[in-house]
Design a protein around this motif. Sequence first.
Motif, short mmCIF file in Angstrom:
data_model
loop_
_atom_site.label_atom_id
_atom_site.label_comp_id
_atom_site.label_asym_id
_atom_site.label_seq_id
_atom_site.Cartn_x
_atom_site.Cartn_y
_atom_site.Cartn_z
N ALA A 26 0.83 -1.21 0.00
CA ALA A 26 0.00 0.00 0.00
C ALA A 26 0.87 1.26 0.00
O ALA A 26 0.55 2.25 -0.67
CB ALA A 26 -0.94 -0.01 1.21
N ILE A 27 1.98 1.20 0.71
CA ILE A 27 2.90 2.35 0.73
C ILE A 27 3.48 2.58 -0.67
O ILE A 27 3.55 3.71 -1.16
CB ILE A 27 4.03 2.13 1.77
CG1 ILE A 27 3.45 2.10 3.18
CG2 ILE A 27 5.09 3.24 1.65
CD1 ILE A 27 4.45 1.83 4.28
N LEU A 28 3.86 1.47 -1.34
CA LEU A 28 4.42 1.61 -2.69
C LEU A 28 3.36 2.16 -3.65
O LEU A 28 3.67 2.93 -4.56
CB LEU A 28 4.93 0.26 -3.21
CG LEU A 28 6.19 -0.29 -2.55
CD1 LEU A 28 6.57 -1.63 -3.17
CD2 LEU A 28 7.36 0.69 -2.69
N GLU A 72 7.30 7.95 -4.83
CA GLU A 72 8.72 8.32 -4.70
C GLU A 72 9.56 7.20 -4.08
O GLU A 72 10.78 7.20 -4.19
CB GLU A 72 8.88 9.63 -3.92
CG GLU A 72 8.54 9.56 -2.43
CD GLU A 72 7.05 9.87 -2.15
OE1 GLU A 72 6.21 9.64 -3.05
OE2 GLU A 72 6.74 10.34 -1.03
N TYR A 73 8.90 6.24 -3.43
CA TYR A 73 9.64 5.14 -2.83
C TYR A 73 9.66 3.92 -3.76
O TYR A 73 8.67 3.61 -4.41
CB TYR A 73 9.02 4.72 -1.50
CG TYR A 73 9.27 5.70 -0.38
CD1 TYR A 73 10.57 6.04 -0.02
CD2 TYR A 73 8.21 6.29 0.30
CE1 TYR A 73 10.81 6.94 1.00
CE2 TYR A 73 8.43 7.19 1.32
CZ TYR A 73 9.74 7.51 1.66
OH TYR A 73 9.97 8.40 2.67
N PHE A 107 9.58 -4.48 -2.75
CA PHE A 107 10.12 -3.48 -3.68
C PHE A 107 9.55 -3.65 -5.08
O PHE A 107 8.90 -4.65 -5.39
CB PHE A 107 11.65 -3.55 -3.72
CG PHE A 107 12.20 -4.94 -3.69
CD1 PHE A 107 12.32 -5.69 -4.84
CD2 PHE A 107 12.60 -5.51 -2.48
CE1 PHE A 107 12.84 -6.98 -4.81
CE2 PHE A 107 13.11 -6.81 -2.45
CZ PHE A 107 13.23 -7.53 -3.62
N ARG A 108 9.80 -2.64 -5.89
CA ARG A 108 9.31 -2.66 -7.27
C ARG A 108 10.17 -3.59 -8.13
O ARG A 108 11.30 -3.90 -7.78
CB ARG A 108 9.33 -1.25 -7.87
CG ARG A 108 8.41 -0.29 -7.15
CD ARG A 108 8.38 1.07 -7.83
NE ARG A 108 7.91 2.07 -6.89
CZ ARG A 108 6.62 2.25 -6.57
NH1 ARG A 108 5.70 1.52 -7.14
NH2 ARG A 108 6.28 3.16 -5.68
N TYR A 161 18.20 3.18 -4.71
CA TYR A 161 16.74 3.39 -4.74
C TYR A 161 16.28 3.99 -3.41
O TYR A 161 16.90 3.76 -2.37
CB TYR A 161 15.96 2.10 -5.02
CG TYR A 161 16.17 1.54 -6.41
CD1 TYR A 161 15.50 2.07 -7.51
CD2 TYR A 161 17.05 0.48 -6.63
CE1 TYR A 161 15.70 1.56 -8.79
CE2 TYR A 161 17.25 -0.04 -7.90
CZ TYR A 161 16.57 0.50 -8.97
OH TYR A 161 16.77 0.00 -10.22
N SER A 162 15.19 4.74 -3.46
CA SER A 162 14.75 5.37 -2.22
C SER A 162 13.94 4.38 -1.39
O SER A 162 13.03 3.71 -1.90
CB SER A 162 13.93 6.63 -2.51
OG SER A 162 13.09 6.39 -3.60
N THR A 163 14.30 4.28 -0.15
CA THR A 163 13.75 3.25 0.73
C THR A 163 12.99 3.88 1.89
O THR A 163 13.45 4.82 2.51
CB THR A 163 14.90 2.39 1.29
OG1 THR A 163 15.66 1.88 0.21
CG2 THR A 163 14.36 1.24 2.12
N CYS A 164 11.80 3.34 2.12
CA CYS A 164 11.00 3.78 3.27
C CYS A 164 11.14 2.71 4.35
O CYS A 164 10.88 1.53 4.10
CB CYS A 164 9.55 3.91 2.81
SG CYS A 164 8.37 4.15 4.12
N PHE A 165 11.62 3.10 5.53
CA PHE A 165 11.78 2.12 6.61
C PHE A 165 10.59 2.17 7.54
O PHE A 165 10.17 3.23 7.97
CB PHE A 165 13.07 2.41 7.40
CG PHE A 165 14.31 2.09 6.63
CD1 PHE A 165 14.77 0.79 6.53
CD2 PHE A 165 15.02 3.09 5.98
CE1 PHE A 165 15.91 0.48 5.80
CE2 PHE A 165 16.16 2.80 5.25
CZ PHE A 165 16.60 1.49 5.17
#
Length: 310
Positions: free
Chosen positions: A108-110, A115-116, A161-162, A188-192
């Motif tokens: 859901a975040i992706l 941007e992540y 991840f994508r 790649y930009s990572t959301c923790f």
Amino acid sequence: MKLSLVVPCYNEAENVIPFQEAVIQAFDGCGYDYEIVFVDDGSTDATLHNLKKIFAAQACPVKVVSFSRNFGKEAGLYAGLHYASGDYISLIDADLQQRPELVREMAAILDEKKEYDVVAAYQDRRGEGKVLSFFKRCFYKIINALSKVSLQPDASDFRTFRRSVRDSILDLAEYHRFSKGIFAWVGYSTCFIPYTAQPRANGTTKWNFWKLFNYAVEGIIGYSTAPLRLATCLGGVTGIAAVIYLIAVVLEKFLKGIDVPGYATIIVLILLLGSVQLFCIGIIGEYVGRTFEQTKNRPVYITKEILSYE
Ligand code: UDP
Ligand code: MG
């Protein structure tokens, strides 16, 4: 949107069926297509047998990749990525320590935040002893100081991840795999996001202190050449010390006429320098050994059998 769950399994016979049930419960009616890519990492128990049962029952789309022997979790993840065909790919353990519902939250975040490219879970509360967590903190300090990549402390392999990230990881076909470093290296930009690891459903962990220690050495050697410079530095320091001592001895002999008693000094210096030299050769050996392994160009894993719903 299709989601692939990559699940390395080594002797997880009691866990794979509850794991699949948990996935079905978490994903049915959630709006994503999904598949589970089980990688049997040369298990010696009934894991493969149970995976075949899961495959035959067709309760959800399943792929089963089985190795010719145990190649380690890193090889399992690499193989799983190879066979995963989703738009989003998740790495998750088979022991139910990581809840499959969290994968939905990651996806859901992706979906929401374009941007992540990666959503990675880190453990907010660790159930481990003080000594182990002290060593882990030391490891992250050392590797972040020595290497160009920066690792997020406590980040696990539990991440979503994508597809583009997956393709980049597959491009790194190195033999000695250290996934924490690989994720950091591809960028790649990572959301923790934080997560709490559940107790293992069945069985025991495959890690002990020495395995973790070796894994840490793997990370440091694999992502930094700074240890090689240690030999140069030590050589420089002992060289300077030797010259200073030489001058002191010559002055004492000729100006003050004192004979320098040598026996103990010589023994201590031989032992000290000998151990420093062996230590440095050992470090060089670690790199040479890895270069040797890599030049053999062997595959990271060997598949014995593949079952696929596709
Ligand atoms: N695993 C694997 N090959 C191995 C060791 C472990 O595929 O040689 C798998 C294991 O089945 C599990 C995951 O890697 O799904 C994590 O292992 P474990 O639970 O032992 O590690 P921990 O959670 O204690 O870090
Ligand atoms: Mg586990």
